[in-house]
Design a protein around this motif. Structure first.
Motif, PDB file in Angstrom:
ATOM      1  N   PRO A  52       0.848  -1.194   0.000  1.00  0.00           N
ATOM      2  CA  PRO A  52       0.000   0.000   0.000  1.00  0.00           C
ATOM      3  C   PRO A  52       0.884   1.245   0.000  1.00  0.00           C
ATOM      4  O   PRO A  52       1.878   1.300   0.740  1.00  0.00           O
ATOM      5  CB  PRO A  52      -0.788  -0.128   1.309  1.00  0.00           C
ATOM      6  N   THR A  57      -2.021   8.300  -5.492  1.00  0.00           N
ATOM      7  CA  THR A  57      -3.077   7.512  -6.124  1.00  0.00           C
ATOM      8  C   THR A  57      -2.518   6.718  -7.294  1.00  0.00           C
ATOM      9  O   THR A  57      -1.593   7.158  -7.986  1.00  0.00           O
ATOM     10  CB  THR A  57      -4.213   8.412  -6.633  1.00  0.00           C
ATOM     11  N   SER A  64      -9.519   2.544  -9.365  1.00  0.00           N
ATOM     12  CA  SER A  64      -8.644   3.024  -8.300  1.00  0.00           C
ATOM     13  C   SER A  64      -8.119   1.852  -7.487  1.00  0.00           C
ATOM     14  O   SER A  64      -8.873   0.934  -7.134  1.00  0.00           O
ATOM     15  CB  SER A  64      -9.404   3.979  -7.378  1.00  0.00           C
ATOM     16  N   ASP A  66      -7.321   1.818  -4.518  1.00  0.00           N
ATOM     17  CA  ASP A  66      -7.916   1.827  -3.179  1.00  0.00           C
ATOM     18  C   ASP A  66      -9.266   1.113  -3.160  1.00  0.00           C
ATOM     19  O   ASP A  66      -9.557   0.334  -2.251  1.00  0.00           O
ATOM     20  CB  ASP A  66      -8.096   3.273  -2.688  1.00  0.00           C
ATOM     21  N   ALA A  67     -10.083   1.368  -4.179  1.00  0.00           N
ATOM     22  CA  ALA A  67     -11.454   0.829  -4.179  1.00  0.00           C
ATOM     23  C   ALA A  67     -11.608  -0.426  -5.032  1.00  0.00           C
ATOM     24  O   ALA A  67     -12.551  -1.202  -4.825  1.00  0.00           O
ATOM     25  CB  ALA A  67     -12.421   1.904  -4.685  1.00  0.00           C
ATOM     26  N   LEU A  69      -9.018  -2.895  -5.926  1.00  0.00           N
ATOM     27  CA  LEU A  69      -7.744  -3.612  -5.926  1.00  0.00           C
ATOM     28  C   LEU A  69      -7.845  -4.974  -6.604  1.00  0.00           C
ATOM     29  O   LEU A  69      -6.996  -5.329  -7.429  1.00  0.00           O
ATOM     30  CB  LEU A  69      -7.233  -3.773  -4.497  1.00  0.00           C
TER      31      LEU A  69
END
Length: 312
Positions: A52, A57, A64, A66-67, A69
């Protein structure tokens, strides 16, 4: 295809990747070039979702990290520096196992393994135990693993590390073939590999991007210092040096060891925005020297790399 903005990674107080921005286009073969410890592997591990980021970003095809993966991981094939193989398995059994893990349908699994065996040059070792293979062949098995579910993006961390010259050429040829159809990102500190394989080179040093472009663009951007190699017969060094030093822009002349006793070779250094070869020829054509060679020396990627990653 891939958009990276302000990407940063800290390990405690140490900044391994320092606020980098990067865009990678579909179908591009990009080389991440830098010395050991520059932040190449850390960058690749963040792109693949294994690490991570501390900040920044990463977007892949508008997804993304983050959302989305898991969806991004499905688009990426990743080969770390040491291929993660089960050494007690046969090559075919291992690839069959990987196909099952990746959810390859049984009706197409065998044909996919056969296709990868041909692409990666594995047909003659499919029934060998992995532990008995050379490092180069293990890398090929790892490459087949990374490509099992036909990913759109292939990320390779030091894919030729530890290989002999013949193995390097073989892996390089495979990567070039793959690059015709996929987006490929590879890290390396081998300059000839980046030059021979990549459409674009990003040089990273101490976690920062210090150069980005094709090899030719990096040469052009690295300054207007140029070199010309000349060889003469019937000439002596002092006379040649005196005449050539009179040309505007020439900053130095040095003799080069020449195997032929009656041949004088010199390396002329100059700083100019224009090519001085015509001016050099005009200066010497009236002499009794026999000009055997006059060649512009292309600035090597090795020299550019040293300039970009030097301490200062």
């Amino acid at each position: 295809m891939i958009h990276v903005e302000n990407l940063t990674k800290y390990y405690g107080d140490f900044c391994a990747v320092d606020h980098i921005d990067l865009d990678i286009q579909k179908g591009e073969v990009l080389g991440l070039l830098g010395p050991n410890g520059a932040g190449k592997s850390t960058t690749l591990r963040m792109l693949t979702g294994y690490f991570p980021p501390t900040a920044g970003t990463i977007c892949v095809k508008d997804l993304s990290i983050d959302a989305d993966l898991l969806a991004i991981k499905r688009l990426i094939g990743y080969l770390p520096e040491s291929a993660p193989l089960y050494h007690d398995m046969l090559v075919y059994d291992y690839l069959d196992y990987v196909a099952d893990i990746r959810g390859i349908e049984k009706r197409v699994k065998h044909s996919r393994i056969k296709q990868l065996a041909t692409l990666c040059g594995l047909n003659h070792i499919m029934h060998n135990v992995i532990s008995e293979l050379s490092r180069g062949l293990k890398q090929r098995v790892g490459l087949a693993h990374a490509m099992m579910d036909d990913p759109e993006i292939l990320i390779l961390d030091e894919p030729t590390s530890g290989l002999d010259p013949n193995q390097i050429v073989e892996i390089r040829d495979i990567i070039r073939g793959i690059g015709k159809e996929k987006t490929v990102i590879l890290s390396t500190h081998i300059l000839s590999e980046a030059e021979a394989t990549c459409d674009r080179v990003v040089v990273i040093n101490r976690g920062k991007i210090v150069a980005d472009g094709s090899v030719d663009m990096l040469r052009q951007a690295s300054g207007n210092q140029r070199f010309v190699n000349l060889s003469f017969r019937n000439a002596d060094y002092e006379s040649v040096k005196k005449k050539l030093e009179s040309i505007d822009g020439v900053t130095g002349i040095e003799a080069i060891d020449e195997k032929e006793a009656d041949m004088l070779s010199v390396r002329l250094e100059y700083v100019s925005d224009v090519d001085l070869r015509e001016r050099i020829y005009q200066e010497i054509k009236g002499s009794e020297w026999v000009l055997m060679a006059l060649q512009q020396e292309t600035k090597s990627l090795e020299l550019i790399f040293r300039e970009l990653t030097s301490e200062n």
